[in-house]
Design an enzyme around this catalytic site. Structure first.
Site, PDB file in Angstrom:
ATOM      1  N   ASP A  34      28.517  59.886  38.075  1.00  0.00           N
ATOM      2  CA  ASP A  34      29.510  58.827  37.953  1.00  0.00           C
ATOM      3  C   ASP A  34      30.760  59.466  37.359  1.00  0.00           C
ATOM      4  O   ASP A  34      30.690  60.560  36.791  1.00  0.00           O
ATOM      5  CB  ASP A  34      29.004  57.687  37.064  1.00  0.00           C
ATOM      6  CG  ASP A  34      29.767  56.390  37.285  1.00  0.00           C
ATOM      7  OD1 ASP A  34      29.209  55.473  37.909  1.00  0.00           O
ATOM      8  OD2 ASP A  34      30.924  56.306  36.836  1.00  0.00           O
ATOM      9  N   CYS A 150      21.247  41.869  48.328  1.00  0.00           N
ATOM     10  CA  CYS A 150      20.346  41.057  47.504  1.00  0.00           C
ATOM     11  C   CYS A 150      20.053  39.727  48.184  1.00  0.00           C
ATOM     12  O   CYS A 150      18.917  39.229  48.147  1.00  0.00           O
ATOM     13  CB  CYS A 150      20.934  40.848  46.115  1.00  0.00           C
ATOM     14  SG  CYS A 150      22.588  40.121  46.094  1.00  0.00           S
ATOM     15  N   THR A 209      29.568  35.708  53.757  1.00  0.00           N
ATOM     16  CA  THR A 209      28.403  36.566  53.552  1.00  0.00           C
ATOM     17  C   THR A 209      27.839  36.957  54.902  1.00  0.00           C
ATOM     18  O   THR A 209      27.806  36.143  55.825  1.00  0.00           O
ATOM     19  CB  THR A 209      27.311  35.873  52.715  1.00  0.00           C
ATOM     20  OG1 THR A 209      26.168  36.730  52.632  1.00  0.00           O
ATOM     21  CG2 THR A 209      26.890  34.544  53.308  1.00  0.00           C
ATOM     22  N   ASN A 314      19.753  38.526  41.387  1.00  0.00           N
ATOM     23  CA  ASN A 314      20.457  39.404  42.315  1.00  0.00           C
ATOM     24  C   ASN A 314      20.595  40.833  41.802  1.00  0.00           C
ATOM     25  O   ASN A 314      21.003  41.721  42.542  1.00  0.00           O
ATOM     26  CB  ASN A 314      21.834  38.833  42.670  1.00  0.00           C
ATOM     27  CG  ASN A 314      22.578  38.267  41.481  1.00  0.00           C
ATOM     28  OD1 ASN A 314      22.319  37.133  41.066  1.00  0.00           O
ATOM     29  ND2 ASN A 314      23.497  39.041  40.927  1.00  0.00           N
TER      30      ASN A 314
END
Length: 333
Positions: A34, A150, A209, A314
């Site tokens: 990261d 999810c 979505t 989620n």
């Protein structure tokens, strides 16, 4: 067999997945990449506003992270080709930056020595998606796969159970979705999605979505039969799917509930849950199932037209299935 995992992107999914991996003796996370430094990685791992403090020991020695006594390599590379996964003999890279969403982009991890890659988002190309309880049996050794979204992980198993038993003719889905990191705390600029730029703290925000359409990719028999929308709401975690379908075969709502209950105790035992309690969203915080059917929340208009409601954390539910997929694909050479 110990599965060696590297994480690229230590955001919500990366961190929750790391926590859940500590509960699996056959999984070892060896590296995190990261752009933040090791001190901040340790801080974000230790403290979490949704899931509480990390249940383990975190130590930094000479700019190296140790978690529960195990060394975690920390890097800050922008280009995955430079990550040298091969040095650690990494079996699976969890690609959770939200940036490398195609097979071509994620192949850089393979070039860096990883054996396989899981993208933790719906891909932007034809990278195959796999959802536990739905189509793991179609995996044939692909090096780069997606764990879908999810919401797809909530919707697809439920849709499969209903379609297998009653044959879905058509349906509409709404996900009422908790706030995510891409949203704005106060009104801000969002050229691609004007409504999405409005304050997540103050609004219920209509959104798009692709979850319902994605079901058609993991369940081809439902391709073109489902579509849906999303509402983003000002809660921190846990979302819910509202699936309204017209079935070919006649069945009462009670019959349908019993079929789902049976699946939750058999083929879908670690995927679908079932409840008849008077639950609300926070009751599912930390739940690692991806679709918890709420029998008391749904209804039917008649014996062909029904509304089904299913909850999902989620973050935890999805992350647990990324780990399941990691375990599964690692059994293939």
């Amino acid at each position: 067999m110990t599965i060696k995992i590297g994480i690229n992107g230590f955001g919500r999914i990366g961190r929750v997945l790391f926590r859940l991996a500590q509960l699996r003796s056959n999984i070892e996370i060896l590296a995190i990449n990261d752009l933040i430094n090791v001190q901040y990685i340790a801080y974000m791992l230790k403290y979490d506003s949704i899931h509480g403090n990390f249940n383990g020991k975190i130590v930094i020695k000479n700019e190296t992270l140790f978690v529960n006594g195990k060394k975690i390599r920390i890097t800050n590379e922008k280009d995955p080709k430079n990550l040298m996964w091969g040095d650690l003999n990494i079996d699976v890279v969890i690609e959770s930056t939200g940036i490398f969403l195609t097979t071509e982009d994620s192949y850089k991890h393979i070039q860096a020595g990883a054996k396989k890659v899981i993208i933790t988002s719906p891909p932007k190309d034809n990278t195959p998606m796999f959802v536990r309880g739905v189509n793991f049996n179609e995996y044939v050794g692909q090096k780069i796969v997606s764990n879908a979204s999810c919401t797809t992980n909530c919707l697809a198993p439920l849709a499969k159970v209903i379609n297998d038993e009653f044959e879905i003719v058509e349906g509409l889905m709404t996900t009422v979705h908790a706030t995510t990191a891409t949203q704005k705390t106060v009104d801000g600029v969002s050229y691609k999605d004007w409504r999405g730029g409005r304050s997540a703290l103050q609004n219920i925000i209509p959104s798009t979505t692709g979850a319902a359409r994605a079901v058609g990719k993991v369940l081809p028999e439902l391709n073109g039969k489902l579509t849906g929308i999303a509402f983003r709401i000002p809660t921190a975690n846990v979302s819910v799917v509202d699936l309204t379908v017209r079935n070919k075969k006649i069945a009462t709502y009670e019959d349908i509930c019993q079929i789902i209950k049976y699946a939750s105790n058999h083929d879908m035992k670690e995927v679908i849950g079932y409840t008849e309690d008077h639950v609300v969203s926070s009751d599912f915080n930390g739940n690692t199932l991806t679709s918890i059917f709420d029998a008391k929340a749904g209804l039917s208009l008649n014996n062909n037209f029904i509304k089904l409601v299913s909850w999902y954390d989620n973050e935890c539910g999805y992350s647990s299935k990324v780990l399941d997929l990691s375990e599964f694909i690692s059994t293939f050479s």
